[in-house]
Motif scaffolding. Structure first.
Motif, short mmCIF file in Angstrom:
data_model
loop_
_atom_site.label_atom_id
_atom_site.label_comp_id
_atom_site.label_asym_id
_atom_site.label_seq_id
_atom_site.Cartn_x
_atom_site.Cartn_y
_atom_site.Cartn_z
N GLY A 147 0.83 -1.20 0.00
CA GLY A 147 0.00 0.00 0.00
C GLY A 147 0.85 1.24 0.00
N THR A 148 0.23 2.37 0.30
CA THR A 148 0.92 3.65 0.31
C THR A 148 0.54 4.40 1.57
OG1 THR A 148 0.81 3.76 -2.10
CG2 THR A 148 1.30 5.81 -0.93
N MET A 149 1.55 4.87 2.32
CA MET A 149 1.28 5.74 3.46
C MET A 149 1.12 7.15 2.92
SD MET A 149 0.81 6.25 6.71
CE MET A 149 1.42 4.85 7.64
N ASN A 150 -0.10 7.67 3.00
CA ASN A 150 -0.38 8.99 2.45
C ASN A 150 0.03 10.11 3.38
OD1 ASN A 150 -1.65 7.81 0.13
ND2 ASN A 150 -3.46 7.42 1.39
N SER A 151 -0.28 9.95 4.65
CA SER A 151 0.07 11.01 5.60
C SER A 151 -0.12 10.52 7.02
CB SER A 151 -0.81 12.25 5.39
OG SER A 151 -2.16 11.98 5.74
N VAL A 152 0.57 11.18 7.94
CA VAL A 152 0.28 11.06 9.37
C VAL A 152 0.11 12.48 9.86
CG1 VAL A 152 1.06 10.28 11.62
CG2 VAL A 152 1.63 8.96 9.59
N LYS A 153 -1.04 12.74 10.47
CA LYS A 153 -1.34 14.10 10.90
C LYS A 153 -1.56 14.13 12.40
CE LYS A 153 -3.21 15.66 6.48
NZ LYS A 153 -4.30 16.40 5.79
N VAL A 154 -1.44 15.31 12.95
CA VAL A 154 -1.63 15.51 14.37
C VAL A 154 -2.65 16.62 14.57
CG1 VAL A 154 0.33 17.12 14.49
CG2 VAL A 154 -0.46 15.94 16.57
N ASP A 229 -3.36 3.90 2.01
CA ASP A 229 -4.03 3.02 1.05
C ASP A 229 -3.50 1.61 1.26
OD1 ASP A 229 -5.48 5.10 -0.15
OD2 ASP A 229 -3.79 5.60 -1.43
N MET A 230 -4.39 0.62 1.21
CA MET A 230 -4.00 -0.75 1.50
C MET A 230 -4.49 -1.67 0.39
SD MET A 230 -4.50 -0.84 5.62
CE MET A 230 -2.82 -1.41 5.84
N HIS A 231 -3.79 -2.81 0.23
CA HIS A 231 -4.14 -3.76 -0.84
C HIS A 231 -5.46 -4.47 -0.54
CE1 HIS A 231 -2.69 -6.72 2.04
NE2 HIS A 231 -3.21 -7.67 1.28
N ALA A 253 -17.01 0.06 -4.21
CA ALA A 253 -18.00 -0.03 -3.14
C ALA A 253 -18.59 -1.42 -2.99
CB ALA A 253 -19.12 0.99 -3.39
N THR A 254 -18.69 -2.15 -4.10
CA THR A 254 -19.28 -3.49 -4.05
C THR A 254 -18.29 -4.55 -3.61
OG1 THR A 254 -18.83 -3.75 -6.41
CG2 THR A 254 -21.03 -2.95 -5.79
N ASN A 255 -17.05 -4.16 -3.36
CA ASN A 255 -16.02 -5.10 -2.91
C ASN A 255 -15.35 -4.54 -1.65
OD1 ASN A 255 -14.17 -7.21 -2.74
ND2 ASN A 255 -12.77 -6.29 -4.23
N PRO A 256 -16.07 -4.53 -0.53
CA PRO A 256 -15.53 -3.89 0.68
C PRO A 256 -14.28 -4.58 1.23
CG PRO A 256 -17.54 -5.10 1.17
CD PRO A 256 -17.42 -5.06 -0.33
N ALA A 257 -14.05 -5.85 0.90
CA ALA A 257 -12.88 -6.54 1.41
C ALA A 257 -11.65 -6.34 0.52
CB ALA A 257 -13.17 -8.03 1.55
N GLY A 258 -11.82 -5.71 -0.63
CA GLY A 258 -10.71 -5.48 -1.53
C GLY A 258 -9.88 -4.28 -1.11
N SER A 259 -9.18 -3.69 -2.06
CA SER A 259 -8.31 -2.55 -1.75
C SER A 259 -9.14 -1.35 -1.33
CB SER A 259 -7.45 -2.21 -2.96
OG SER A 259 -8.27 -1.79 -4.04
N GLY A 260 -8.47 -0.42 -0.65
CA GLY A 260 -9.19 0.77 -0.22
C GLY A 260 -8.31 1.67 0.62
N ASN A 261 -8.95 2.63 1.27
CA ASN A 261 -8.25 3.61 2.08
C ASN A 261 -8.67 3.47 3.53
OD1 ASN A 261 -8.58 6.65 3.35
ND2 ASN A 261 -6.66 6.38 2.26
N LEU A 262 -7.68 3.47 4.42
CA LEU A 262 -7.92 3.38 5.86
C LEU A 262 -7.46 4.66 6.53
CD1 LEU A 262 -8.65 1.71 8.43
CD2 LEU A 262 -6.25 1.03 8.50
N LYS A 263 -8.36 5.25 7.30
CA LYS A 263 -8.00 6.37 8.17
C LYS A 263 -8.32 5.94 9.60
CE LYS A 263 -8.81 10.20 4.92
NZ LYS A 263 -9.19 9.37 3.74
N VAL A 264 -7.33 6.04 10.46
CA VAL A 264 -7.54 5.63 11.84
C VAL A 264 -6.97 6.70 12.76
CG1 VAL A 264 -5.44 4.21 11.73
CG2 VAL A 264 -7.08 3.85 13.57
N ASP A 265 -7.79 7.14 13.71
CA ASP A 265 -7.38 8.14 14.69
C ASP A 265 -7.01 7.45 16.00
OD1 ASP A 265 -8.02 9.98 12.79
OD2 ASP A 265 -9.82 10.74 13.77
N VAL A 266 -5.79 7.72 16.46
CA VAL A 266 -5.27 7.10 17.68
C VAL A 266 -4.81 8.22 18.61
CG1 VAL A 266 -3.73 5.36 18.62
CG2 VAL A 266 -4.43 5.22 16.24
N VAL A 267 -5.25 8.16 19.86
CA VAL A 267 -4.83 9.13 20.87
C VAL A 267 -3.65 8.57 21.65
CG1 VAL A 267 -5.53 10.36 22.96
CG2 VAL A 267 -7.12 10.14 21.06
N SER A 268 -2.58 9.35 21.73
CA SER A 268 -1.39 8.90 22.45
C SER A 268 -1.70 8.74 23.94
CB SER A 268 -0.23 9.87 22.26
OG SER A 268 -0.55 11.14 22.81
#
Length: 671
Positions: A147-154, A229-231, A253-268
Motif C-alpha cells: 500500500g501507500t502511506m499517504n500522511s500522518v497528521k496531528v 491506502d491498502m491492498h 464499493a461493491t467489494n468492501p474486502a478489496g483494496s481501499g483507504n484506511l483512516k484511523v485516529d489514535v490518541v497517544s
C-alpha cells in the motif's frame, strides 16, 4: 544482536575498485539492494562487502531505510561483523592486517510502496571515536501485497474542532516493521511513531523511552491520524494508545474486502512497562492485521483492540475460542484500560449474541497476571465492562469526544466494550463470554464414515469442533457456525451416507439438519417435532440406516418419529425412566437398532435392549464422572456402542465393549 553472515568461501579478491580508500580503518567496498520490486512481497536482500585494516577490530553495521518523503521507515538493530583474512588488490593500501566481511541482511519486508533510501553504516569501534563508512542508494518498492502511506497528521488543538495538520517529519516519522509474520497465516503492519532517526542501540528500556516516547513532540492525549491506502481491508486492528475512530473506504464499493483507504485516529497515551524505572510521556501507533486462514479470520473480521498500557503481545489467556484482547505490560498498581470494538458478525458467529441487550448478560472483561518468567499466575478474574452500541452508516455515534466516532462507509456496526484494570505484573486483558454461560455440548458420532465414532464439541457460538478418527483425532473446526438460537445440538446419520449430520433442535421444536449429502446445506423440518419439556435425541431405532427423531418427555415416555413410517410419531407403551436420569440412545447390542438408555444420577446405566424385547438392564457398577456428561457411540468399531462420560476437564472416559468395557481416558479435548 544477530551476527552478520560471513561467506567464508568467497576468499577470492573482489573486483574492488581502487576508488575505495581501503587504507581507511573500515570501508564499504561493495553494496547492493535486490528484490525491492518483487511484487510477490518477499524480503528485500541487502548485501555489502566491508573491509577493515585490522581484522581484530570490533566492528558493527547498522541498516536504515526511510521513504524519500521522510514519512515512513525502519531502523534495524546493529549487527556484529565477523571478518576473514583478506589481501587487497595491488596498490590499494599496505601494511595492515586486512579482513573482509560479506554481509547480508534480509530482515526488511516492506509493505508500503514508493521510493526509499537504503543506508548502510559500517562502524569500527576499536577507537574512542569510532571510524565509519556510509553507503546509500535509492530503491523503488513495488508490492502487490502492499500500500501507500499517504500522511500522518496531528490534531492542533484537542479542545477545539478536529483540525489535523501534517506531522513534522524532522522530529517524528512512522517506524514500521513492514509486513511482519506472526505465524498461522497472520500478518501485521506495526506502525509506531518514532522520534529519532539515528538511535544508539542500548537497553530495551533506554531505546523505548528515548526513541518511542513522543512526549517531547506532543503531549499525552494528543490525537494522531494515520491515512494509508491498502491492498485489502485489514481483518482487524490493534492500537498503541486509544483508537477513537476508523474509516474504511473501499476502492470499489461493491467489494468492501478489496483494496481501499484506511483512516484511523489514535490518541497517544502514557503507558508504563513492568520493570521500567521511567514513565513514557506518550506513545502512539497502530497495527493493521491480515489473517489468511478463513476460519481464524471469521472470528476476527472487523475487530479492533486498543489499550492505554504498553502492549506486549496479542495473547488471549482465558479461552482461545471466546477471548479477544491484548497481553499488556505495565507498572504495578497503575490503572489502564482495554477498548475493543466487536462487530455484529463476531457477536453472532463467535459469541452467539444476536442483539446488543444480550451482551451485558453474556460478555465480560477478564484479566490474568503473569510472573517475571511470563508464566500465567492462573488468577483469571472477571472485570465489569461497559458497552456502547455502534450504529453503521448515517450519523456516526459519539464515543468519547464530539469529534470522534466509529464510522465506516462499508457498514460496520457492533459494540464498543471498555473496562479498566490494575497492574500487579504484566497482564492479559480481554473480552470473553461469562464462564457460566459458555456451555459446551459434547457429542459422539461417525462423521468421517470409518465406522468409528468421532469426538465433537458444540460451542455456545454455534461452531462445531470435531476430532476425526481418520485424521488421528486432529481437531477440525467448522468454517461457519451451525447454529439455532437456544437450540440443542445433536449428530446422527439422517441421509444414509454413513456420515453423521450436524443437527440443532430449536426451542420451537423445529429440527434443522445440515445434510452431508447436500454439502452441509441446512434443512429445517416442515413442522415441529416436539414434546413439551422433552429432551431431543437422534438415533436409528428402526434399522433402516437413517436416524429417527426422538423426544423423551419429563414422565419418561419416549416418542419416536420413525423414518420407515414416514416420520409418524410412536410413543412407548410405558415410561422408560430413571428419576433424574439423562437419556441416551445408541445401539448397545449390535442389532442395528438404537436402544433407549437412562444414566442415573448415581452413575448406573439402565438400558432397554431391543434384542431382549426392551427388557431393562442395569449396569453392574456405576460409571460416572463428577460434573460429566454421558454420551454413547461405537469408538472401537465392533458394532456396539461404548458408554462414555465427558468430564468438565475435557477428558473423555470410554468403556470399550471390545475390551470387556475397560475404561480408556483421552487427553483433554478442549475448544
Amino acid at each position: 544482536m544477530k551476527t552478520a553472515v560471513v561467506l567464508v568461501g568467497l576468499l577470492v579478491a573482489l573486483a574492488i575498485s581502487a576508488q575505495a580508500d581501503s587504507a581507511a580503518p573500515i570501508s564499504i567496498v561493495q553494496f547492493a539492494v535486490t528484490n525491492a520490486d518483487n511484487a510477490a512481497g518477499s524480503n528485500v536482500t541487502i548485501t555489502a562487502a566491508i573491509v577493515v585494516t585490522n581484522i581484530a577490530d570490533f566492528c558493527q553495521v547498522i541498516l536504515k531505510v526511510k521513504s524519500t518523503n521522510n514519512l515512513v521507515g525502519q531502523v534495524f538493530p546493529p549487527q556484529d561483523l565477523v571478518f576473514v583474512p583478506y589481501t587487497p588488490p595491488p596498490g590499494v593500501g599496505a601494511g595492515g592486517d586486512y579482513g573482509i566481511c560479506y554481509w547480508t541482511n534480509t530482515s526488511w519486508n516492506p509493505y508500503f510502496n514508493g521510493a526509499f533510501n537504503v543506508t548502510v553504516v559500517a562502524l569500527d569501534l576499536a577507537d574512542i571515536i569510532p571510524s565509519q563508512d556510509v553507503s546509500a542508494t535509492a530503491v523503488t518498492v513495488v508490492r502487490t501485497i502492499g500500500g501507500t502511506m499517504n500522511s500522518v497528521k496531528v490534531q492542533e488543538d484537542v479542545s477545539a474542532t478536529a483540525v489535523f495538520v501534517n506531522i513534522d517529519t524532522n522530529q517524528v516519522f512512522v517506524h514500521t516493521l513492514g509486513l511482519n509474520s506472526a505465524g498461522a497465516g497472520v500478518f501485521s503492519i506495526p506502525l509506531n511513531l518514532m522520534n529519532n532517526t539515528n538511535p544508539v542501540w542500548v537497553s530495551d528500556q533506554q531505546m523505548d523511552i528515548a526513541y518511542m516516547d513522543t512526549g517531547a513532540y506532543k503531549s499525552n492525549g494528543t490525537p494522531f491520524r494515520f491515512d494509508m491506502d491498502m491492498h485489502a481491508r485489514p481483518t482487524s486492528m490493534m492500537g498503541f494508545g486509544e483508537i477513537m475512530r476508523f474509516v474504511w473506504t473501499p476502492t470499489v464499493a461493491t467489494n468492501p474486502a478489496g483494496s481501499g483507504n484506511l483512516k484511523v485516529d489514535v490518541v497517544s497515551r502514557q503507558p508504563w512497562r513492568s520493570g521500567y524505572t521511567t514513565n513514557f510521556q506518550a506513545h502512539v501507533g497502530c497495527a493493521p492485521l491480515f489473517v489468511a486462514d478463513t476460519n481464524v479470520a471469521a472470528t476476527m473480521e472487523g475487530m479492533i483492540m486498543s489499550t492505554t498500557a504498553h502492549y506486549a503481545d496479542v495473547s488471549p489467556v482465558k479461552d482461545e475460542v471466546y477471548g479477544i484482547g491484548l497481553k499488556v505490560n505495565g507498572q504495578s498498581n497503575k490503572t489502564s484500560n482495554l477498548k475493543a470494538f466487536i462487530p455484529d458478525a463476531i457477536l453472532v458467529n463467535t459469541f452467539g449474541i444476536t442483539n446488543a441487550d444480550m451482551a451485558t448478560n453474556m460478555l465480560v472483561g477478564y484479566t490474568t497476571h503473569f510472573d517475571s518468567n511470563d508464566v500465567s499466575k492462573g488468577d483469571t478474574v472477571a472485570v465489569t465492562t461497559t458497552f456502547t452500541n455502534i450504529v453503521a452508516g448515517g450519523d456516526p455515534v459519539v464515543v468519547e469526544r464530539p469529534m470522534y466516532a466509529y464510522y465506516s462507509t462499508n457498514g460496520d456496526a457492533g459494540l464498543e466494550a471498555t473496562f479498566t484494570f490494575q497492574f500487579q505484573s504484566p497482564v492479559a486483558a480481554q473480552m470473553g463470554l461469562i464462564i457460566e454461560e459458555a456451555t459446551i455440548t459434547p457429542l459422539a458420532a461417525d462423521f468421517d464414515n470409518d465406522r468409528k465414532a468421532d469426538m465433537a464439541l458444540v460451542l455456545t457460538n454455534g461452531y462445531w469442533k470435531i476430532w476425526w478418527s481418520t485424521a488421528g483425532y486432529t481437531p477440525y473446526s467448522s468454517a461457519a457456525p451451525l447454529y439455532v438460537a437456544g437450540g440443542v445440538p445433536l449428530a446422527a446419520d439422517f441421509d444414509n451416507d454413513h456420515k453423521a449430520d450436524p443437527c440443532m433442535v430449536g426451542p420451537d421444536g423445529i429440527w434443522t439438519i445440515w445434510w452431508s449429502t447436500l454439502d452441509y446445506r441446512p434443512f429445517s423440518s416442515a413442522a415441529p417435532i416436539y414434546v413439551a419439556d422433552g429432551v431431543p435425541l437422534a438415533a436409528d431405532f428402526d434399522n433402516d440406516h437413517k436416524a429417527d427423531m426422538a423426544m423423551v418427555g419429563p414422565d419418561g415416555t419416549w416418542t419416536i418419529w420413525w423414518s420407515t413410517a414416514d416420520y409418524t410419531p410412536y410413543s412407548s407403551a410405558v415410561p422408560l425412566y430413571v428419576a433424574g436420569g439423562v437419556p441416551v440412545a445408541a445401539d448397545f447390542d449390535k442389532d442395528g437398532r438404537a436402544d433407549p438408555c437412562m444414566v442415573a444420577p448415581d452413575g448406573y446405566w439402565k438400558i432397554w435392549w431391543s434384542t431382549a424385547d426392551y427388557t431393562p438392564y442395569s449396569s453392574a457398577a456405576p460409571f460416572c464422572v463428577d460434573g460429566g456428561v454421558p454420551v454413547a457411540a461405537d469408538f472401537d468399531k465392533d458394532g456396539r456402542a461404548d458408554p462414555t462420560v465427558v468430564g468438565p476437564d475435557g477428558v473423555w472416559t470410554i468403556l470399550q465393549s471390545k475390551e470387556d468395557y475397560t475404561p480408556v481416558h483421552t487427553i483433554p479435548l478442549l475448544p
